[in-house]
Motif scaffolding. Sequence first.
Motif, short mmCIF file in Angstrom:
data_model
loop_
_atom_site.label_atom_id
_atom_site.label_comp_id
_atom_site.label_asym_id
_atom_site.label_seq_id
_atom_site.Cartn_x
_atom_site.Cartn_y
_atom_site.Cartn_z
N THR A 229 -19.91 12.43 7.35
CA THR A 229 -19.89 13.39 6.25
C THR A 229 -19.01 12.93 5.08
O THR A 229 -19.34 13.18 3.93
N ARG A 230 -17.91 12.22 5.36
CA ARG A 230 -16.99 11.78 4.31
C ARG A 230 -16.61 10.32 4.55
O ARG A 230 -15.51 10.01 5.02
N PRO A 231 -17.52 9.40 4.24
CA PRO A 231 -17.27 7.99 4.55
C PRO A 231 -16.11 7.38 3.77
O PRO A 231 -15.41 6.51 4.29
N LEU A 232 -15.90 7.80 2.53
CA LEU A 232 -14.81 7.21 1.75
C LEU A 232 -13.45 7.58 2.33
O LEU A 232 -12.55 6.73 2.42
N GLN A 233 -13.29 8.84 2.75
CA GLN A 233 -12.04 9.24 3.39
C GLN A 233 -11.83 8.49 4.71
O GLN A 233 -10.71 8.08 5.04
N ALA A 234 -12.92 8.32 5.46
CA ALA A 234 -12.83 7.55 6.71
C ALA A 234 -12.44 6.11 6.42
O ALA A 234 -11.67 5.50 7.18
N TRP A 235 -12.94 5.55 5.32
CA TRP A 235 -12.59 4.17 4.99
C TRP A 235 -11.10 4.02 4.70
O TRP A 235 -10.47 3.03 5.11
N TRP A 236 -10.52 4.97 3.96
CA TRP A 236 -9.08 4.89 3.68
C TRP A 236 -8.27 4.86 4.98
O TRP A 236 -7.30 4.11 5.10
N VAL A 237 -8.67 5.67 5.95
CA VAL A 237 -7.94 5.70 7.22
C VAL A 237 -8.12 4.38 7.96
O VAL A 237 -7.15 3.78 8.47
N ILE A 238 -9.36 3.91 8.03
CA ILE A 238 -9.65 2.71 8.83
C ILE A 238 -9.05 1.46 8.18
O ILE A 238 -8.47 0.60 8.87
N VAL A 239 -9.19 1.30 6.86
CA VAL A 239 -8.65 0.10 6.23
C VAL A 239 -7.13 0.05 6.35
O VAL A 239 -6.53 -1.02 6.52
N THR A 240 -6.50 1.22 6.29
CA THR A 240 -5.04 1.26 6.49
C THR A 240 -4.69 0.90 7.92
O THR A 240 -3.75 0.11 8.17
N ALA A 241 -5.44 1.47 8.89
CA ALA A 241 -5.17 1.16 10.30
C ALA A 241 -5.44 -0.31 10.61
O ALA A 241 -4.69 -0.94 11.37
N ASP A 242 -6.49 -0.89 10.01
CA ASP A 242 -6.78 -2.30 10.25
C ASP A 242 -5.66 -3.19 9.70
O ASP A 242 -5.25 -4.18 10.34
N PHE A 243 -5.17 -2.87 8.49
CA PHE A 243 -4.12 -3.68 7.90
C PHE A 243 -2.81 -3.56 8.69
O PHE A 243 -2.14 -4.58 8.96
N VAL A 244 -2.47 -2.33 9.07
CA VAL A 244 -1.26 -2.13 9.87
C VAL A 244 -1.42 -2.83 11.22
O VAL A 244 -0.47 -3.44 11.74
N GLY A 245 -2.60 -2.75 11.82
CA GLY A 245 -2.84 -3.43 13.08
C GLY A 245 -2.67 -4.93 12.96
O GLY A 245 -2.15 -5.59 13.88
N ALA A 246 -3.14 -5.50 11.82
CA ALA A 246 -2.97 -6.94 11.63
C ALA A 246 -1.50 -7.31 11.57
O ALA A 246 -1.07 -8.34 12.13
N LEU A 247 -0.67 -6.47 10.90
CA LEU A 247 0.77 -6.74 10.83
C LEU A 247 1.42 -6.62 12.21
O LEU A 247 2.30 -7.41 12.57
N VAL B 170 -11.01 -4.33 -2.37
CA VAL B 170 -9.87 -4.01 -1.51
C VAL B 170 -10.00 -4.72 -0.17
O VAL B 170 -9.02 -5.20 0.41
N THR B 171 -11.24 -4.80 0.34
CA THR B 171 -11.47 -5.52 1.59
C THR B 171 -11.05 -6.99 1.47
O THR B 171 -10.36 -7.54 2.34
N GLY B 172 -11.46 -7.64 0.38
CA GLY B 172 -11.07 -9.02 0.18
C GLY B 172 -9.58 -9.18 -0.05
O GLY B 172 -8.95 -10.14 0.45
N ALA B 173 -8.98 -8.24 -0.81
CA ALA B 173 -7.55 -8.33 -1.09
C ALA B 173 -6.72 -8.17 0.18
O ALA B 173 -5.69 -8.84 0.35
N ALA B 174 -7.16 -7.27 1.09
CA ALA B 174 -6.41 -7.08 2.34
C ALA B 174 -6.41 -8.35 3.18
O ALA B 174 -5.37 -8.75 3.73
N GLY B 175 -7.57 -9.02 3.27
CA GLY B 175 -7.63 -10.27 4.03
C GLY B 175 -6.81 -11.37 3.38
O GLY B 175 -6.12 -12.15 4.07
#
Length: 453
Positions: free
Chosen positions: A104-122, A167-172
């Motif tokens: 229903t709200r993919p953009l909000q889900a993306w903010w959560v997931i991209v943050t979790a992925d970046f924190v997970g990488a750290l 943002v995806t490219g910048a995070a990597g």
Amino acid sequence: MSTGSSSPGTSSLARLRALVRRVVPASARGPLVALATPTRPGAALLADASSVWVRRLPYVVAFAFVAALLPVTVTVLTNDYRLNGALAGALATAQTAPLLLAVTRPLQAWWVIVTADFVGALILIGADGTPGQQWPWTPMVVLGYLALMLAIGLREPRRTLVGVWLVTGAAGWLCELIAPDLSQPVHVLLFVLSGVLLLITGTLRERGDAQRRLVEQETISEGERARRTLLEERARIARELHDVVAHHMSVITVQADSAPYRIPGLPDAAREEFGSIAASARESLAEMRRLLVVLRSEGTEGERAPQPGLDRVQQLVEATVRAGVPTELSLAAELGDVPQAVDLSAYRIVQEALANVVRHAPGAPTRVSVRAEEDGEWLMVLVVNGAPDGQGSRRAPLEDGGTGHGLVGMRERVRLTGGTLDTGPLPDGGFRVAARLPLRTAGAAPTTKGSSS
């Protein structure tokens, strides 16, 4: 005849509002059409699909992804990357569970997931098993992120998609700067694949959006044409009825002016009253002429001929026969005193019905009947044509469609006089037009029924 009557004139406007609100009927919406149709914020993907199972499909797919990725992520983080079990469970939940929100709200889900992925990488930088494993994105992160890109591409506008991709490219790239020794090309792969998916789904969404706007514009145009047709017919009928009303007003004027001479011994008050009535009638006639100027359209300045009536139906039938349509006429010899408005309306209904036979069913045998019913209270006008045969069957219809003016005009004339109209196709391929007009007073509310094509 291939056209028929639907509902009163307002039905076209109601149909327009429904079509603009829904764009395409639900029955015509398949999964691909619904997938390419942008939905309002907060609505689920495929919310416009006709099938309830298709509408539930995004929830099923999202749940399947979460159910598959969550335990696998916990297991891989614990066994391969040697991350603490509790931390691995929390990180896996943050990276996968928001996929349910993406329906229903993919953009909000993306903010959560991209943050979790970046924190997970750290977090994985300090894990004992990270060297030699994929970093910064685990295989589960890549799979879940690509599924998320599908949902975002089908919902968000182009500017948002570009932002998500960058943002995806910048995070990597940022992760590679932080720990270049651990970095692997997986972040480049995710950057490229996410861009391809966003491009494909974004193009699909924009195409669906363009088609939706086109259908909406065509619907609006269709409704405007229907309303314009209705207004044109009403204006034409009003111009024709001007002569009828003007005749009655002229009679009132003459009677009021001549009353003092025809009736001897009238008191002065009565003479003044008759004079006032005559003056009001003359003023009304002048106002009607000014109204007629407003109603008169281009090319009608030369309309000066008297309005026709039932006495000219015989001429209509003869002209139709000369056009190659075998037509029979049954006209009652004594109809009594027919009101002028009814007389004109009956003639126009027969005229339009016969014109439709000539245009849409050349050569079809046709029967015209005009008679009084119920002790002279109602005038019944019936025009019935059969399926084209003989010479007519070898001739194509003169028109495949029509402007819609004819049946609209019939409905308006029947509504004006307080009668009823019944039109529609017959089982043998013919068509029937039946009008019932009052010969005395318009009692019941007018009704029309039939079908249009």
